[in-house]
Write a protein that holds these residues in place. Structure first.
Motif, PDB file in Angstrom:
ATOM      1  N   GLN A  75       6.702  13.091  59.518  1.00 31.13           N
ATOM      2  CA  GLN A  75       7.859  12.856  60.379  1.00 31.13           C
ATOM      3  C   GLN A  75       8.542  14.166  60.775  1.00 31.13           C
ATOM      4  O   GLN A  75       8.982  14.319  61.921  1.00 31.13           O
TER       5      GLN A  75
ATOM      6  N   LYS B 287       9.053  15.767  64.707  1.00 34.81           N
ATOM      7  CA  LYS B 287      10.298  16.385  65.203  1.00 34.81           C
ATOM      8  C   LYS B 287      10.008  17.785  65.754  1.00 34.81           C
ATOM      9  O   LYS B 287      10.429  18.148  66.857  1.00 34.81           O
TER      10      LYS B 287
ATOM     11  N   LYS C 237      16.250  15.552  65.934  1.00 32.85           N
ATOM     12  CA  LYS C 237      16.064  14.832  64.675  1.00 32.85           C
ATOM     13  C   LYS C 237      14.778  14.007  64.697  1.00 32.85           C
ATOM     14  O   LYS C 237      14.187  13.814  65.752  1.00 32.85           O
TER      15      LYS C 237
ATOM     16  N   GLU D  70      13.536   7.598  65.069  1.00 35.94           N
ATOM     17  CA  GLU D  70      13.634   6.416  64.218  1.00 35.94           C
ATOM     18  C   GLU D  70      13.339   5.176  65.038  1.00 35.94           C
ATOM     19  O   GLU D  70      13.575   5.173  66.248  1.00 35.94           O
ATOM     20  N   PRO D  71      12.897   4.078  64.429  1.00 34.43           N
ATOM     21  CA  PRO D  71      12.500   4.002  63.018  1.00 34.43           C
ATOM     22  C   PRO D  71      11.166   4.698  62.743  1.00 34.43           C
ATOM     23  O   PRO D  71      10.573   5.254  63.667  1.00 34.43           O
ATOM     24  N   ASP D  72      10.714   4.628  61.496  1.00 37.18           N
ATOM     25  CA  ASP D  72       9.468   5.282  61.076  1.00 37.18           C
ATOM     26  C   ASP D  72       8.289   4.943  61.986  1.00 37.18           C
ATOM     27  O   ASP D  72       7.477   5.810  62.317  1.00 37.18           O
TER      28      ASP D  72
END
Lengths: 161, 161
Positions: free
Chosen positions: B126, B130, B137, B140-142
Protein backbone atom coordinates in the motif's frame (compact mmCIF):
# COMPACT_ATOMS: atom_id res chain seq x y z
CA UNK A 1 -43.99 -21.68 -18.88
CA UNK A 2 -40.61 -22.23 -20.50
CA UNK A 3 -37.60 -23.35 -18.45
CA UNK A 4 -33.96 -23.42 -19.52
CA UNK A 5 -31.68 -25.90 -17.77
CA UNK A 6 -27.92 -25.44 -17.79
CA UNK A 7 -25.19 -27.98 -17.08
CA UNK A 8 -22.39 -25.45 -16.61
CA UNK A 9 -19.00 -25.83 -18.25
CA UNK A 10 -16.50 -23.90 -20.33
CA UNK A 11 -15.46 -26.58 -22.83
CA UNK A 12 -18.96 -28.03 -23.09
CA UNK A 13 -21.96 -26.31 -21.56
CA UNK A 14 -25.20 -28.29 -21.86
CA UNK A 15 -28.56 -26.60 -22.31
CA UNK A 16 -32.09 -27.95 -22.33
CA UNK A 17 -35.31 -26.04 -22.99
CA UNK A 18 -38.63 -27.46 -21.79
CA UNK A 19 -42.19 -26.15 -21.82
CA UNK A 20 -45.13 -26.90 -19.56
CA UNK A 21 -47.69 -28.87 -21.55
CA UNK A 22 -50.85 -30.34 -20.05
CA UNK A 23 -51.11 -32.99 -22.73
CA UNK A 24 -47.54 -34.27 -22.17
CA UNK A 25 -47.24 -37.44 -20.09
CA UNK A 26 -45.33 -35.76 -17.26
CA UNK A 27 -46.55 -32.21 -17.83
CA UNK A 28 -43.50 -30.94 -19.70
CA UNK A 29 -42.38 -31.16 -23.32
CA UNK A 30 -38.85 -31.09 -24.71
CA UNK A 31 -38.39 -27.99 -26.87
CA UNK A 32 -34.67 -27.98 -27.59
CA UNK A 33 -31.40 -29.24 -26.19
CA UNK A 34 -27.76 -29.25 -27.10
CA UNK A 35 -24.34 -28.10 -26.08
CA UNK A 36 -22.38 -24.88 -26.40
CA UNK A 37 -18.80 -25.91 -26.99
CA UNK A 38 -15.59 -23.90 -27.15
CA UNK A 39 -12.14 -24.84 -28.34
CA UNK A 40 -9.27 -25.51 -25.94
CA UNK A 41 -7.13 -23.48 -28.34
CA UNK A 42 -9.22 -20.36 -27.69
CA UNK A 43 -8.09 -18.05 -24.89
CA UNK A 44 -10.18 -18.56 -21.75
CA UNK A 45 -11.64 -15.04 -21.73
CA UNK A 46 -12.76 -15.51 -25.34
CA UNK A 47 -14.34 -18.85 -24.44
CA UNK A 48 -16.40 -17.07 -21.78
CA UNK A 49 -17.46 -14.48 -24.35
CA UNK A 50 -18.49 -17.19 -26.84
CA UNK A 51 -20.56 -19.09 -24.27
CA UNK A 52 -22.19 -15.89 -23.05
CA UNK A 53 -23.08 -14.77 -26.56
CA UNK A 54 -24.56 -18.18 -27.42
CA UNK A 55 -26.53 -18.18 -24.17
CA UNK A 56 -27.99 -14.75 -24.97
CA UNK A 57 -29.12 -16.12 -28.37
CA UNK A 58 -30.78 -19.15 -26.73
CA UNK A 59 -32.53 -16.95 -24.16
CA UNK A 60 -33.80 -14.54 -26.82
CA UNK A 61 -35.00 -17.40 -29.03
CA UNK A 62 -36.89 -19.40 -26.37
CA UNK A 63 -37.68 -16.63 -23.84
CA UNK A 64 -37.51 -18.81 -20.69
CA UNK A 65 -39.08 -17.49 -17.51
CA UNK A 66 -36.67 -19.49 -15.36
CA UNK A 67 -33.07 -20.65 -15.77
CA UNK A 68 -32.12 -23.63 -13.62
CA UNK A 69 -28.40 -24.22 -13.16
CA UNK A 70 -26.60 -26.98 -11.31
CA UNK A 71 -24.51 -26.07 -8.29
CA UNK A 72 -20.87 -27.04 -8.46
CA UNK A 73 -19.50 -29.70 -6.25
CA UNK A 74 -15.84 -30.54 -6.46
CA UNK A 75 -13.93 -32.61 -3.95
CA UNK A 76 -10.69 -30.84 -4.80
CA UNK A 77 -9.83 -27.26 -5.60
CA UNK A 78 -8.70 -28.03 -9.11
CA UNK A 79 -8.02 -25.54 -11.85
CA UNK A 80 -10.99 -27.06 -13.67
CA UNK A 81 -13.33 -26.38 -10.75
CA UNK A 82 -12.30 -22.74 -10.67
CA UNK A 83 -12.74 -22.38 -14.42
CA UNK A 84 -16.21 -23.94 -14.33
CA UNK A 85 -17.06 -21.50 -11.52
CA UNK A 86 -15.93 -18.63 -13.79
CA UNK A 87 -18.29 -19.86 -16.52
CA UNK A 88 -21.13 -20.43 -14.06
CA UNK A 89 -20.88 -16.90 -12.65
CA UNK A 90 -20.96 -15.45 -16.16
CA UNK A 91 -24.01 -17.58 -17.04
CA UNK A 92 -25.93 -16.45 -13.94
CA UNK A 93 -25.08 -12.82 -14.75
CA UNK A 94 -26.19 -13.15 -18.39
CA UNK A 95 -29.50 -14.71 -17.32
CA UNK A 96 -30.21 -11.97 -14.77
CA UNK A 97 -29.20 -9.32 -17.29
CA UNK A 98 -31.72 -10.80 -19.75
CA UNK A 99 -34.40 -10.63 -17.06
CA UNK A 100 -34.57 -14.38 -16.42
CA UNK A 101 -35.10 -15.72 -12.89
CA UNK A 102 -32.27 -18.02 -11.77
CA UNK A 103 -32.50 -21.04 -9.47
CA UNK A 104 -29.81 -23.43 -8.34
CA UNK A 105 -30.21 -27.17 -8.02
CA UNK A 106 -27.80 -29.57 -6.33
CA UNK A 107 -26.51 -32.60 -8.29
CA UNK A 108 -28.09 -35.09 -5.85
CA UNK A 109 -31.38 -33.18 -6.01
CA UNK A 110 -31.46 -33.74 -9.77
CA UNK A 111 -30.84 -37.47 -9.31
CA UNK A 112 -33.49 -37.66 -6.60
CA UNK A 113 -36.04 -35.80 -8.73
CA UNK A 114 -35.57 -37.99 -11.78
CA UNK A 115 -35.00 -41.40 -10.29
CA UNK A 116 -36.11 -41.08 -6.67
CA UNK A 117 -32.56 -42.07 -5.76
CA UNK A 118 -29.87 -39.47 -4.90
CA UNK A 119 -26.99 -41.67 -6.03
CA UNK A 120 -28.34 -42.79 -9.41
CA UNK A 121 -25.73 -43.37 -12.11
CA UNK A 122 -25.38 -41.45 -15.36
CA UNK A 123 -27.03 -44.17 -17.46
CA UNK A 124 -30.11 -44.37 -15.20
CA UNK A 125 -30.43 -40.58 -15.33
CA UNK A 126 -30.28 -40.47 -19.10
CA UNK A 127 -32.89 -43.21 -19.48
CA UNK A 128 -35.18 -41.24 -17.16
CA UNK A 129 -34.74 -38.09 -19.25
CA UNK A 130 -35.88 -40.06 -22.29
CA UNK A 131 -38.87 -41.44 -20.37
CA UNK A 132 -39.93 -38.19 -18.69
CA UNK A 133 -40.15 -36.31 -21.97
CA UNK A 134 -41.45 -39.30 -23.98
CA UNK A 135 -38.52 -39.17 -26.40
CA UNK A 136 -37.65 -41.95 -28.84
CA UNK A 137 -34.00 -41.91 -27.70
CA UNK A 138 -31.72 -40.41 -25.06
CA UNK A 139 -30.82 -36.83 -26.06
CA UNK A 140 -27.20 -36.43 -27.06
CA UNK A 141 -24.62 -35.42 -26.11
CA UNK A 142 -24.62 -36.29 -22.39
CA UNK A 143 -24.43 -32.62 -21.40
CA UNK A 144 -27.71 -31.95 -23.22
CA UNK A 145 -29.47 -34.81 -21.40
CA UNK A 146 -28.04 -33.56 -18.10
CA UNK A 147 -29.30 -30.03 -18.82
CA UNK A 148 -32.81 -31.39 -19.51
CA UNK A 149 -32.71 -33.25 -16.19
CA UNK A 150 -31.65 -30.03 -14.47
CA UNK A 151 -34.43 -28.04 -16.16
CA UNK A 152 -37.04 -30.64 -15.16
CA UNK A 153 -35.82 -30.68 -11.55
CA UNK A 154 -36.13 -26.91 -11.21
CA UNK A 155 -39.40 -26.77 -13.13
CA UNK A 156 -41.13 -29.43 -11.04
CA UNK A 157 -39.52 -28.57 -7.72
CA UNK A 158 -42.74 -27.43 -6.11
CA UNK A 159 -44.26 -30.82 -6.96
CA UNK A 160 -41.80 -33.01 -5.07
CA UNK A 161 -40.55 -30.74 -2.26
CA UNK B 1 -3.58 4.68 -22.48
CA UNK B 2 -6.06 3.99 -19.72
CA UNK B 3 -5.87 0.80 -17.66
CA UNK B 4 -8.47 -0.57 -15.23
CA UNK B 5 -7.23 -2.85 -12.47
CA UNK B 6 -9.62 -5.19 -10.67
CA UNK B 7 -9.19 -6.92 -7.31
CA UNK B 8 -11.99 -9.47 -7.81
CA UNK B 9 -14.60 -10.15 -5.15
CA UNK B 10 -18.35 -10.39 -4.67
CA UNK B 11 -18.74 -8.58 -1.34
CA UNK B 12 -16.08 -6.02 -2.14
CA UNK B 13 -14.56 -5.69 -5.60
CA UNK B 14 -11.74 -3.15 -5.83
CA UNK B 15 -11.16 -1.08 -8.94
CA UNK B 16 -8.39 1.32 -9.92
CA UNK B 17 -8.13 3.41 -13.07
CA UNK B 18 -4.75 4.74 -14.18
CA UNK B 19 -3.58 6.68 -17.21
CA UNK B 20 -0.21 6.84 -18.93
CA UNK B 21 1.26 10.27 -18.33
CA UNK B 22 4.75 11.29 -19.39
CA UNK B 23 4.96 14.02 -16.78
CA UNK B 24 4.08 11.66 -13.91
CA UNK B 25 7.00 10.44 -11.79
CA UNK B 26 6.56 6.79 -12.75
CA UNK B 27 4.79 7.31 -16.07
CA UNK B 28 1.25 6.70 -14.82
CA UNK B 29 -1.32 8.88 -13.05
CA UNK B 30 -4.11 7.82 -10.72
CA UNK B 31 -7.50 8.65 -12.30
CA UNK B 32 -9.98 6.95 -9.98
CA UNK B 33 -10.22 4.11 -7.51
CA UNK B 34 -12.75 2.63 -5.16
CA UNK B 35 -14.75 -0.42 -4.39
CA UNK B 36 -17.98 -1.95 -5.69
CA UNK B 37 -19.68 -3.47 -2.69
CA UNK B 38 -22.75 -5.65 -2.36
CA UNK B 39 -24.79 -6.63 0.66
CA UNK B 40 -24.60 -10.10 2.18
CA UNK B 41 -28.39 -9.89 2.47
CA UNK B 42 -28.74 -9.72 -1.32
CA UNK B 43 -29.14 -12.99 -3.20
CA UNK B 44 -25.89 -14.07 -4.84
CA UNK B 45 -27.20 -13.86 -8.42
CA UNK B 46 -28.35 -10.28 -7.74
CA UNK B 47 -24.94 -9.43 -6.29
CA UNK B 48 -23.35 -10.58 -9.55
CA UNK B 49 -25.80 -8.41 -11.48
CA UNK B 50 -25.01 -5.35 -9.32
CA UNK B 51 -21.25 -5.76 -9.70
CA UNK B 52 -21.58 -6.30 -13.45
CA UNK B 53 -23.76 -3.24 -13.90
CA UNK B 54 -21.36 -1.07 -11.88
CA UNK B 55 -18.42 -2.40 -13.85
CA UNK B 56 -20.13 -1.53 -17.14
CA UNK B 57 -20.63 2.04 -15.82
CA UNK B 58 -16.95 2.32 -14.85
CA UNK B 59 -15.82 0.98 -18.24
CA UNK B 60 -18.10 3.37 -20.13
CA UNK B 61 -16.98 6.33 -18.02
CA UNK B 62 -13.21 5.77 -18.24
CA UNK B 63 -12.96 3.79 -21.51
CA UNK B 64 -9.95 1.65 -20.55
CA UNK B 65 -8.04 -0.13 -23.30
CA UNK B 66 -6.94 -2.87 -20.93
CA UNK B 67 -8.48 -4.52 -17.86
CA UNK B 68 -5.99 -6.22 -15.57
CA UNK B 69 -7.42 -8.71 -13.10
CA UNK B 70 -5.71 -10.73 -10.42
CA UNK B 71 -5.68 -14.51 -10.73
CA UNK B 72 -7.21 -16.40 -7.84
CA UNK B 73 -5.09 -18.46 -5.58
CA UNK B 74 -6.75 -20.37 -2.79
CA UNK B 75 -5.14 -23.11 -0.77
CA UNK B 76 -8.49 -24.72 -0.06
CA UNK B 77 -11.61 -25.26 -2.09
CA UNK B 78 -13.76 -23.03 0.06
CA UNK B 79 -17.21 -21.77 -0.77
CA UNK B 80 -15.67 -18.29 -0.81
CA UNK B 81 -13.11 -19.28 -3.45
CA UNK B 82 -15.83 -20.65 -5.70
CA UNK B 83 -17.95 -17.51 -5.25
CA UNK B 84 -15.03 -15.22 -6.06
CA UNK B 85 -14.43 -17.33 -9.18
CA UNK B 86 -18.08 -16.77 -10.17
CA UNK B 87 -17.60 -13.01 -9.83
CA UNK B 88 -14.27 -13.10 -11.66
CA UNK B 89 -15.75 -14.99 -14.64
CA UNK B 90 -18.56 -12.49 -14.89
CA UNK B 91 -16.09 -9.57 -14.74
CA UNK B 92 -13.93 -11.03 -17.53
CA UNK B 93 -17.06 -11.57 -19.66
CA UNK B 94 -18.32 -8.02 -19.09
CA UNK B 95 -14.93 -6.56 -20.04
CA UNK B 96 -14.72 -8.61 -23.25
CA UNK B 97 -18.32 -7.75 -24.08
CA UNK B 98 -17.44 -4.05 -23.72
CA UNK B 99 -14.50 -4.55 -26.08
CA UNK B 100 -11.79 -4.25 -23.43
CA UNK B 101 -8.67 -6.43 -23.63
CA UNK B 102 -8.21 -8.58 -20.51
CA UNK B 103 -4.94 -9.68 -18.91
CA UNK B 104 -4.35 -11.75 -15.80
CA UNK B 105 -1.69 -11.07 -13.19
CA UNK B 106 -0.61 -13.39 -10.40
CA UNK B 107 -0.62 -12.10 -6.80
CA UNK B 108 3.15 -12.59 -6.39
CA UNK B 109 3.73 -10.83 -9.73
CA UNK B 110 1.95 -7.75 -8.33
CA UNK B 111 4.12 -7.81 -5.22
CA UNK B 112 7.26 -8.27 -7.30
CA UNK B 113 6.32 -5.42 -9.64
CA UNK B 114 5.64 -2.93 -6.86
CA UNK B 115 8.24 -3.80 -4.28
CA UNK B 116 10.74 -6.01 -6.14
CA UNK B 117 9.88 -8.68 -3.58
CA UNK B 118 7.33 -11.44 -4.27
CA UNK B 119 6.42 -11.91 -0.62
CA UNK B 120 5.89 -8.25 0.36
CA UNK B 121 3.25 -7.64 3.02
CA UNK B 122 0.04 -5.68 2.59
CA UNK B 123 1.39 -2.56 4.31
CA UNK B 124 4.50 -2.40 2.11
CA UNK B 125 2.31 -2.81 -0.98
CA UNK B 126 0.00 0.00 0.00
CA UNK B 127 2.89 2.36 0.74
CA UNK B 128 4.29 1.59 -2.71
CA UNK B 129 0.94 2.37 -4.37
CA UNK B 130 1.03 5.78 -2.68
CA UNK B 131 4.61 6.35 -3.83
CA UNK B 132 4.20 5.08 -7.40
CA UNK B 133 1.32 7.44 -8.13
CA UNK B 134 2.69 10.34 -6.04
CA UNK B 135 -0.40 10.41 -3.82
CA UNK B 136 -0.61 12.27 -0.52
CA UNK B 137 -1.99 9.18 1.24
CA UNK B 138 -2.65 5.48 0.70
CA UNK B 139 -5.88 5.05 -1.30
CA UNK B 140 -8.73 3.58 0.70
CA UNK B 141 -10.21 1.10 1.16
CA UNK B 142 -7.55 -1.62 0.86
CA UNK B 143 -9.31 -3.20 -2.15
CA UNK B 144 -8.94 0.09 -4.06
CA UNK B 145 -5.19 0.26 -3.32
CA UNK B 146 -4.85 -3.40 -4.35
CA UNK B 147 -6.68 -2.73 -7.62
CA UNK B 148 -4.33 0.18 -8.40
CA UNK B 149 -1.35 -2.12 -7.75
CA UNK B 150 -2.89 -4.69 -10.11
CA UNK B 151 -3.51 -2.05 -12.79
CA UNK B 152 0.06 -0.78 -12.54
CA UNK B 153 1.51 -4.30 -12.74
CA UNK B 154 -0.39 -5.06 -15.95
CA UNK B 155 0.23 -1.63 -17.42
CA UNK B 156 3.98 -1.71 -16.90
CA UNK B 157 4.47 -5.43 -17.51
CA UNK B 158 6.46 -4.92 -20.70
CA UNK B 159 8.87 -2.75 -18.74
CA UNK B 160 9.93 -5.31 -16.15
CA UNK B 161 9.48 -8.64 -17.97
Amino acid sequence: MIVLGIDPGYGRCGFGVIESNESAMNGWSHLASGVISTSAETEFSDRLLEIGDDLVSIIRQYKPELLVIEQLFFAKNTTTAMKVAHARGMIVYVAKKEGVRVEDVMPNEVKQALTGYGAADKKQMQEMVKTVFGLSKVPEPDDAADALAIAWTGATRAAYL
